[in-house]
Design an enzyme around this catalytic site. Structure first.
Site: not given
Length: 313
Positions: A181-182, A27, A184-185, A45, A47
């Site tokens: 959502y909460g 993401g 899933s996190k 680096a 990325v």
């Protein structure tokens, strides 16, 4: 990044060099992930921005290159909602080793109806958690090939007030988008800590760290057109909130520190310094419910069953 004997105090504006390292940010084309990628790019680096939208990923890449002279940044097609594609995505990195992956990508729905991935999993749980769990499986050989790799899981402060329903991980019986959502996190954070507990007994050089960005608002985020444009009106409206929360550029700081700081250890939780909502990154105590290893084990086992992958740990 192997010695801590002469490590200077951490400064979010003076990051240590990481020339030769390779970092993957899921993401990385928008939001906090974009700023993680931009900040890591300034260390020398390579990325890699993982994104399911090639066009947006290219726009983000161009933005980073315009701000970071000589940035070594590129993209890889990565759709966490499509589990069978993740092995191919790992191969497409075309690297011999991976020094860190930042599990940042996420889907947040504001309202019903409940949606599912093509694999039949609830969209937020399937993308945010199961997709990253399966991706870790495919990346582990590359991470293990690095001298001291990091798996950095970006959780959410919203998960602090949530509790998992272990009998309904995919919200089939009671779907509420913000709560789903909460959760899933929270599942991500449980597994991030459990991963490190399983890596240590086998002598792995890979460490797993969990972070959260605190409160990170678009209205407090500096413009990166066309990736993100903050209007004067939004800046004014968001000004009072700056007393409590911050922009997404600052929300990226805990993840960036977890990737780069040699004093960070696996199994730790990092977030913003001020009330866990804003400020420079600091280590904080693992939340009481996150420390429940019995829940973590059940989430791990369910994740193996639902994804069909086994990390061998």
């Amino acid at each position: 990044m192997s010695s801590t004997s002469s490590v200077p105090p951490w400064d979010v504006h003076r990051l240590p060099r990481a020339d030769g390292s390779v970092f993957l940010v899921t993401g990385g084309n928008a939001g906090i992930g974009y700023f993680v990628a931009e900040q890591l790019s300034a260390t020398g680096a390579t990325v890699v921005l993982g994104s399911r939208n090639p066009a947006k990923a290219e726009v983000a890449t161009a933005s980073i290159r315009s701000r970071v002279p000589g940035a070594r940044v590129r993209t890889v097609l990565l759709d966490l909602a499509d589990l069978p594609s993740l092995g191919t995505a790992a191969e497409a990195l075309e690297v011999d080793r991976l020094d860190a992956v930042v599990h940042n990508a996420g889907v947040a729905l504001d309202g019903p109806p409940r949606r599912e991935t093509r694999d039949g999993h609830e969209l937020m749980f399937g993308t945010n958690h199961l997709g990253h769990f399966a991706l870790t499986h495919w990346l582990m050989p590359l991470l293990s090939a690095a001298p001291a790799a990091r798996v950095v899981t970006v959780g959410s402060f919203a998960a602090k007030s949530e509790r998992l329903d272990l009998d309904d991980l995919q919200s089939r019986n009671d779907y509420r988008p913000k709560r789903t959502y909460g959760r899933s996190k929270l599942a991500q954070m449980y597994v991030g800590l459990e991963l490190d507990r399983r890596l240590r007994p086998v002598g792995s050089t890979v460490a797993s760290v969990v972070v959260h960005p605190g409160g990170a608002l678009d209205s407090l985020t500096p413009s990166r057109p066309p990736v993100h444009v903050r209007t004067a009106g939004a800046r004014l409206r968001g000004a009072p909130a700056a007393l409590l929360v911050q922009g997404k550029h600052a929300g990226a700081w805990p993840a960036v520190r977890a990737v780069l700081d040699p004093t960070v250890r696996g199994g730790q939780l990092w977030g913003p310094r001020v009330f866990s909502l804003r400020g420079e990154p600091r280590r904080e105590p693992v939340w009481n419910h996150l420390a429940d290893t019995s829940v973590a084990t059940r989430v791990w086992d369910a994740s193996c069953d639902l994804t069909g992958v086994d990390l061998g740990l």
